[in-house]
Design a protein around this motif. Structure first.
Motif, PDB file in Angstrom:
ATOM      1  N   VAL A   7       0.826  -1.204   0.000  1.00  0.00           N
ATOM      2  CA  VAL A   7       0.000   0.000   0.000  1.00  0.00           C
ATOM      3  C   VAL A   7       0.862   1.257   0.000  1.00  0.00           C
ATOM      4  N   VAL A   8       1.877   1.296   0.865  1.00  0.00           N
ATOM      5  CA  VAL A   8       2.678   2.522   0.986  1.00  0.00           C
ATOM      6  C   VAL A   8       3.457   2.813  -0.294  1.00  0.00           C
ATOM      7  N   THR A   9       3.757   1.784  -1.091  1.00  0.00           N
ATOM      8  CA  THR A   9       4.453   2.037  -2.356  1.00  0.00           C
ATOM      9  C   THR A   9       3.557   2.735  -3.366  1.00  0.00           C
ATOM     10  N   ARG A  10       2.245   2.685  -3.164  1.00  0.00           N
ATOM     11  CA  ARG A  10       1.299   3.310  -4.089  1.00  0.00           C
ATOM     12  C   ARG A  10       0.846   4.683  -3.620  1.00  0.00           C
ATOM     13  N   LEU A  11       1.270   5.106  -2.427  1.00  0.00           N
ATOM     14  CA  LEU A  11       0.871   6.405  -1.899  1.00  0.00           C
ATOM     15  C   LEU A  11       1.822   7.490  -2.386  1.00  0.00           C
TER      16      LEU A  11
END
Length: 321
Positions: A58-62
Motif C-alpha cells: 500500500v505505501v508504495t502506491r501512496l
C-alpha cells in the motif's frame, strides 16, 4: 483515585485505539482492492502477512511513498520494542524474585538480563530463515491466544472464588485508601470469567488448521503449535498436583485441597506495619461481610495468626523503612 483514573484512561484509550486501527486497516484493504480492481477477499490477509506484505504494497502506491514507508516501519519497530520491554522485564523480574539471594547481588541482575536477551535472540533467528514466515505464522496462531485466555480464566477463578473477592477488595482498599465499588466485585466474580469462557469456547469452535497463502500446514505443525501454546498453561495443573502430593493428607484428600486453596499465615505485605494495617482492613471487611466469612477462605485463621504490633514495634518498623 488517581490510580483508578489512570487505569480507566489506559483501558479506554487502548480500546479506542483498536477501533481506530480497524478503520485504518479496512480502509487500506479497500484501497488495495480498488487499485488492483479485484474482489476484497483476494486482498484481505491476516496475521504477519497483513503487516509485512499488504501494508508495504500500500505505501508504495501512496504519494511520497519513501516518507510513508519510513513512518510505517518506524511505527512497527517502536511497537515491537514496547512489547519486548514489557515481556523481557516480566521474565527478568520473575527469575529474580524466584532466586533473589543468588541473582540480586552486584551485577548478576544485569548478567541475567543479558542471558535472557541472548536466548530470545537465538530463538528469534528461526524467523529470519527462508521458511521464517511460516514459523512466524505458527507462533502467531498459537503462542498468545489459547494460553492467555486459559491463564486469565484461571486467575479470575483463583482470585475471586478461592482467595475471595472481598478479601482482594480489602487489599485494594489498603493500597488506594477506599473500598472499590460493587461493580468491580461483580465484574471479577461473574462477568470477566463468563466472558473469557465464552471467548474460549467459540475460539475452539472456530478453530482452523494453520495455513499461509494457500499452503496448509502439516498436522505435526499444528501439534507443535498446541504444545507450544500449552507449555505455560501446564504449569498450573503440574504445580497443583505437586502440592497435593506433598501435602499432609491425614485428614483426607479434600481437606488437604481446601487447605492448599487458602492463603498461608505468611501471605501479605513484607513489613510488619503494613501487615498490621492489612489485618485491620480484613477485620473491617469481616465486620461488613460477616455472613460470608467462610466463603472468603478463612479470614479468622489469617487474623488470628497475626499478633498486633505495639507502639514501640511500629516506631522500630518506621525507622527500618
Amino acid at each position: 483515585m488517581f490510580s483508578c483514573r489512570d487505569a480507566l484512561v489506559v483501558s479506554i484509550g487502548n480500546c479506542l485505539t483498536s477501533i481506530f486501527a480497524g478503520f485504518v486497516i479496512f480502509g487500506i484493504i479497500g484501497y488495495m482492492a480498488y487499485e488492483l480492481d479485484v474482489d476484497i477477499s483476494e486482498v484481505a490477509d491476516k496475521g504477519p502477512g497483513l503487516a509485512f506484505i499488504v501494508y508495504p504494497q500500500v505505501v508504495t502506491r501512496l504519494p511520497i511513498s519513501p516518507l510513508w514507508s519510513i513512518l510505517f516501519f518506524s511505527m512497527l519497530i517502536t511497537l515491537g520494542l514496547g512489547t519486548q520491554f514489557a515481556v523481557v522485564q516480566t521474565v527478568h523480574t520473575t527469575i529474580l524474585d524466584q532466586f533473589p539471594k543468588q541473582l540480586r547481588k552486584g551485577r548478576r541482575s544485569m548478567y541475567c538480563l543479558v542471558c535472557i536477551c541472548a536466548f530470545l535472540y537465538i530463538c528469534g533467528l528461526s524467523f529470519c530463515t527462508r521458511g521464517g514466515m511460516y514459523m512466524l505464522q505458527l507462533v502467531d496462531n498459537y503462542s498468545a491466544s489459547y494460553s492467555v485466555l486459559i491463564i486469565g480464566f484461571a486467575e479470575c477463578i483463583a482470585l475471586s472464588w478461592f482467595y475471595g473477592v472481598d478479601k482482594f477488595m480489602a487489599n485494594i482498599e489498603l493500597m488506594i485508601g477506599f473500598y472499590p465499588g460493587i461493580w468491580w466485585k461483580i465484574a471479577w466474580k461473574y462477568v470477566t470469567p463468563a466472558t473469557l469462557l465464552f471467548i474460549m469456547v467459540f475460539t475452539w469452535i472456530d478453530f482452523d488448521p494453520s495455513s499461509y497463502r494457500g499452503y496448509n500446514f502439516p498436522p505435526w505443525a499444528d501439534v507443535l503449535g498446541w504444545m507450544m501454546s500449552f507449555t505455560s498453561v501446564m504449569a498450573i495443573p503440574v504445580v497443583a498436583i505437586y502440592q497435593i502430593v506433598r501435602a499432609d493428607k491425614s485428614d483426607g484428600l479434600w481437606k488437604a485441597i481446601k487447605k492448599l486453596s487458602q492463603p498461608t499465615s505468611e501471605w501479605g505485605p513484607a513489613l510488619k506495619i503494613h501487615r498490621e494495617q492489612e489485618a485491620n482492613s480484613l477485620y473491617q471487611m469481616q465486620t461488613r461481610h460477616n455472613t460470608g466469612i467462610e466463603e472468603n477462605g478463612g479470614v479468622d485463621q489469617q487474623l488470628s495468626s497475626r499478633t498486633p504490633l505495639t507502639a514501640q514495634q511500629n516506631d522500630q518498623e518506621h525507622e527500618a523503612v
